[in-house]
Scaffold this active site. Structure first.
Site, PDB file in Angstrom:
ATOM      1  N   SER A  99      13.561  -0.775   1.112  1.00 22.29           N
ATOM      2  CA  SER A  99      13.037  -1.938   0.377  1.00 22.29           C
ATOM      3  C   SER A  99      12.351  -1.595  -0.934  1.00 22.29           C
ATOM      4  O   SER A  99      12.043  -2.510  -1.699  1.00 22.29           O
ATOM      5  CB  SER A  99      12.069  -2.721   1.260  1.00 22.29           C
ATOM      6  OG  SER A  99      12.791  -3.413   2.230  1.00 22.29           O
ATOM      7  N   LYS A 146      13.966  -3.113  -3.788  1.00 26.26           N
ATOM      8  CA  LYS A 146      13.865  -4.551  -4.101  1.00 26.26           C
ATOM      9  C   LYS A 146      13.132  -4.789  -5.425  1.00 26.26           C
ATOM     10  O   LYS A 146      13.438  -5.746  -6.138  1.00 26.26           O
ATOM     11  CB  LYS A 146      13.146  -5.292  -2.968  1.00 26.26           C
ATOM     12  CG  LYS A 146      13.959  -5.335  -1.669  1.00 26.26           C
ATOM     13  CD  LYS A 146      13.119  -5.864  -0.509  1.00 26.26           C
ATOM     14  CE  LYS A 146      13.927  -5.922   0.776  1.00 26.26           C
ATOM     15  NZ  LYS A 146      13.093  -6.163   1.968  1.00 26.26           N
ATOM     16  N   TYR A 187      23.634  -5.414  -0.977  1.00 30.12           N
ATOM     17  CA  TYR A 187      22.259  -5.250  -0.491  1.00 30.12           C
ATOM     18  C   TYR A 187      22.119  -4.008   0.399  1.00 30.12           C
ATOM     19  O   TYR A 187      21.190  -3.214   0.239  1.00 30.12           O
ATOM     20  CB  TYR A 187      21.821  -6.514   0.261  1.00 30.12           C
ATOM     21  CG  TYR A 187      20.501  -6.346   0.969  1.00 30.12           C
ATOM     22  CD1 TYR A 187      19.309  -6.285   0.258  1.00 30.12           C
ATOM     23  CD2 TYR A 187      20.448  -6.202   2.354  1.00 30.12           C
ATOM     24  CE1 TYR A 187      18.096  -6.089   0.898  1.00 30.12           C
ATOM     25  CE2 TYR A 187      19.243  -6.019   3.009  1.00 30.12           C
ATOM     26  CZ  TYR A 187      18.073  -5.961   2.280  1.00 30.12           C
ATOM     27  OH  TYR A 187      16.875  -5.764   2.910  1.00 30.12           O
ATOM     28  N   TYR A 240       4.498  -6.716   2.126  1.00 33.43           N
ATOM     29  CA  TYR A 240       4.773  -7.737   3.147  1.00 33.43           C
ATOM     30  C   TYR A 240       3.475  -8.345   3.689  1.00 33.43           C
ATOM     31  O   TYR A 240       2.574  -8.654   2.924  1.00 33.43           O
ATOM     32  CB  TYR A 240       5.603  -7.165   4.311  1.00 33.43           C
ATOM     33  CG  TYR A 240       6.715  -6.278   3.886  1.00 33.43           C
ATOM     34  CD1 TYR A 240       7.745  -6.766   3.084  1.00 33.43           C
ATOM     35  CD2 TYR A 240       6.773  -4.954   4.271  1.00 33.43           C
ATOM     36  CE1 TYR A 240       8.783  -5.956   2.690  1.00 33.43           C
ATOM     37  CE2 TYR A 240       7.815  -4.133   3.877  1.00 33.43           C
ATOM     38  CZ  TYR A 240       8.804  -4.649   3.092  1.00 33.43           C
ATOM     39  OH  TYR A 240       9.821  -3.839   2.710  1.00 33.43           O
ATOM     40  N   VAL A 286      11.338   0.862   4.718  1.00 33.94           N
ATOM     41  CA  VAL A 286      11.335   1.373   6.090  1.00 33.94           C
ATOM     42  C   VAL A 286      11.897   2.790   6.206  1.00 33.94           C
ATOM     43  O   VAL A 286      11.868   3.381   7.280  1.00 33.94           O
ATOM     44  CB  VAL A 286      12.070   0.427   7.083  1.00 33.94           C
ATOM     45  CG1 VAL A 286      11.314  -0.873   7.263  1.00 33.94           C
ATOM     46  CG2 VAL A 286      13.512   0.199   6.686  1.00 33.94           C
TER      47      VAL A 286
HETATM   48  N1  GLN Z   1      17.544  -2.211   4.753  1.00 30.76           N
HETATM   49  C1  GLN Z   1      16.359  -2.696   5.389  1.00 30.76           C
HETATM   50  C2  GLN Z   1      16.623  -4.056   6.003  1.00 30.76           C
HETATM   51  O1  GLN Z   1      17.252  -4.831   5.406  1.00 30.76           O
HETATM   52  C3  GLN Z   1      15.231  -2.757   4.410  1.00 30.76           C
HETATM   53  C4  GLN Z   1      13.939  -3.237   5.024  1.00 30.76           C
HETATM   54  C5  GLN Z   1      12.708  -2.548   4.523  1.00 30.76           C
HETATM   55  O2  GLN Z   1      12.722  -1.463   3.955  1.00 30.76           O
HETATM   56  N2  GLN Z   1      11.578  -3.163   4.793  1.00 30.76           N
HETATM   57  O3  GLN Z   1      16.198  -4.364   7.083  1.00 30.76           O
END
Ligand code: GLN
Length: 322
Positions: free
Chosen positions: A68, A71, A193, A245, A263
């Protein structure tokens, strides 16, 4: 930037690293099966100053998937492509206080709350796909590589693992398409994505990418302009309020700088006009944020006075040290 700041970081980073090395709290992400295979106790930290000087410690060259953290950069890419007004038709800038994989839209707008959640990032991927079609990922890789200052690659096994198990994200994609957020095929948008999440980086790369954001969008070493300054301003604003988050409020109080977690265990933090931080430690808390990564940033922020609302508040107390 004086030599003294580098000297300070050369002392401080090993201290912070040593103080946290034995903290083995948290678990690696297992909902993406391939991530469950990552060696859990790796721990690396890097800081790149806005003049390109780099200080690092521990496993700062171990590759892991950006997840993420990407993002922030895909959002910046769409802002540069469309401008903030058109991007607002795709995704909001509102903290939701919800977990990253929540399947909800802002009831007022029928758009995802913000681009740091999966729903928002998938909406951004939809917007990028509608701009660039099949070229989207190549362009994204170019941009991420420019931000890092070196070409990056994808972890194919993690990508396949996300494709195979990403039903929840696919559900989000269908919800977004049904709400008219994008018209592109859901499978193509989700592939983009999943690929963006599977890009391999190191803690040093994250520090460099953060330094690019801290340096008004220009990589401090290569001098490549990656993002325009207004895009950086908006991206950092959303990172500040939404980047961690449902941990975002605590982060704002305890660390007080714009940041983004993933993550894969990475955290990227930006001190505007001054430096970028990259930390890698794969054990996560319940919100999906790296346990040691967060603690390392708290230590650094305390020692260096990084919190944007610290007493001197000219951006950061670090300014006084210059
Ligand atoms: N690829 C992960 C997902 O879509 C990314 C989530 C994350 O890093 N919080 O669940």
């Amino acid at each position: 930037m004086p030599h003294s700041l580098v000297a300070l970081l050369e002392t401080l980073l090993p201290q912070v690293h040593a103080s946290l090395r034995n903290n083995l709290q948290g678990e690696v992400a297992r909902y993406i099966p391939e991530l469950g295979k990552v060696a859990p106790d790796q721990f690396g930290m890097a800081v790149m100053l806005a003049n390109g000087e780099l200080v690092s410690v521990g496993d700062c060259e171990s590759a892991f998937t950006i997840q993420s953290v990407s993002k922030a950069f895909s959002y910046a890419m769409l802002l540069d492509a469309l401008g903030p007004e058109d991007v607002a038709k795709v995704v909001g800038v509102q903290p939701s206080g919800e977990p990253f994989n929540n399947i909800t839209l802002d009831p007022r707008t029928q758009r995802p709350f913000n681009p740091m959640l999966n729903a928002g990032a998938i909406a951004v991927a939809g917007g990028l796909y509608e701009c660039y079609g099949e070229e989207s990922f190549a362009r994204m890789m170019q941009l991420f590589g420019d931000a890092a200052g070196r070409p990056l690659e994808v972890d194919e096994a993690v990508f396949q693992s996300e494709q195979a198990t990403g039903d929840r994200n696919r559900a989000i994609g269908h919800l977004l398409r049904a709400a008219g957020v994008f018209q592109a095929p859901v499978d193509a948008v989700l592939e983009l994505y999943f690929r963006q999440c599977s890009v391999l980086v190191t803690a040093r790369d994250l520090a460099a990418m953060a330094a690019t954001l801290s340096n008004l969008g220009t990589h401090p070493r290569t001098d490549t302009n990656v993002f325009n300054p207004l895009t950086v301003r908006q991206t950092l604003s959303v990172m500040f309020t939404c980047g961690m988050y449902d941990g975002a409020g605590n982060w704002a109080c305890n660390v007080g700088v714009p940041a983004k977690s993933g993550v894969g265990g990475g955290i990227l933090a930006v001190i505007n006009r001054q430096l970028g931080v990259g930390v890698f430690s794969p054990r996560l808390d319940a919100a999906g944020n790296s346990v040691r990564g967060q603690l390392a940033c708290i230590h650094l922020a305390e020692e260096l006075g990084l919190h944007i609302f610290d007493s001197s508040n000219a951006g950061s107390a670090l300014l006084d040290a210059r």
